[in-house]
Design an enzyme around this catalytic site. Structure first.
Site, PDB file in Angstrom:
ATOM      1  N   CYS A  38       0.897  -1.198   0.062  1.00  0.00           N
ATOM      2  CA  CYS A  38       0.070   0.202   0.034  1.00  0.00           C
ATOM      3  C   CYS A  38       0.788   1.194  -0.043  1.00  0.00           C
ATOM      4  O   CYS A  38       1.568   1.602   1.149  1.00  0.00           O
ATOM      5  CB  CYS A  38      -0.598  -0.223   1.324  1.00  0.00           C
ATOM      6  SG  CYS A  38      -1.597   1.409   1.575  1.00  0.00           S
TER       7      CYS A  38
ATOM      8  N   CYS B 282       0.065   3.764   2.669  1.00  0.00           N
ATOM      9  CA  CYS B 282       0.608   3.551   3.827  1.00  0.00           C
ATOM     10  C   CYS B 282       1.879   3.844   4.242  1.00  0.00           C
ATOM     11  O   CYS B 282       2.316   4.405   5.193  1.00  0.00           O
ATOM     12  CB  CYS B 282       0.254   2.277   3.989  1.00  0.00           C
ATOM     13  SG  CYS B 282      -1.390   1.300   4.060  1.00  0.00           S
TER      14      CYS B 282
END
Ligand SMILES: [Zn+2]
Length: 146
Positions: free
Chosen positions: A71, A74
């Site tokens: 991600c 993230c």
């Protein structure tokens, strides 16, 4: 069920001190050299059992960052989350849960997209938000939950 404890290393002598979940946000004293042991000031990577234990025992608000390796957002959030944990040392606990490794924890909070931030107080969800957020805003979530 055994209560997990968390090893914090003394900044003076490097000795590992076992800290129970309820004392993670407290200042203490190193069991070896008796130097002050500051409260947790960095995000803690936790498994499902550790997560449940900390959320149940913590005396301060807990921000949980649900994330995964793949991600990109993230990864962008990570330094901010780290800085937030430093800023809020003693006032909040910051956890990181890998939603690929612990999907049952993510499912419990209905996490559909990551990053996903859940603020808990006394085991209850106070607020939750998906997507990147500025650090000042994350701090306000924790202050609102205090
Ligand atoms: Zn020490």
């Amino acid at each position: 069920m055994t209560m997990p404890s968390f090893v914090r290393h003394c900044p003076s002598c490097g000795m590992g001190n076992r800290i129970p979940a309820r004392h993670l946000a407290d200042a203490g004293r190193c069991g070896s050299c008796k130097s002050p042991l500051p409260p947790l000031g960095e995000p803690l990577d936790v498994n499902a059992e550790e997560f449940a234990n900390i959320v149940a025992e913590a005396k301060v608000p807990v921000l949980t960052d649900f994330w995964a390796e793949w991600c990109g957002p993230c990864r962008m959030a990570a330094p901010e989350v780290k800085e937030l944990a430093r800023e809020m040392a003693g006032k909040a606990i910051v956890l990181k849960v890998n939603s690929d490794e612990y999907p049952q924890v993510a499912a419990r909070f209905g996490v559909q997209s990551i990053p996903n931030f859940v603020v808990l107080r006394n085991g209850q969800v106070v607020s939750q938000r998906a997507g990147l957020a500025p650090r000042a805003e994350m701090r306000r979530w924790l202050e609102a939950a205090a």
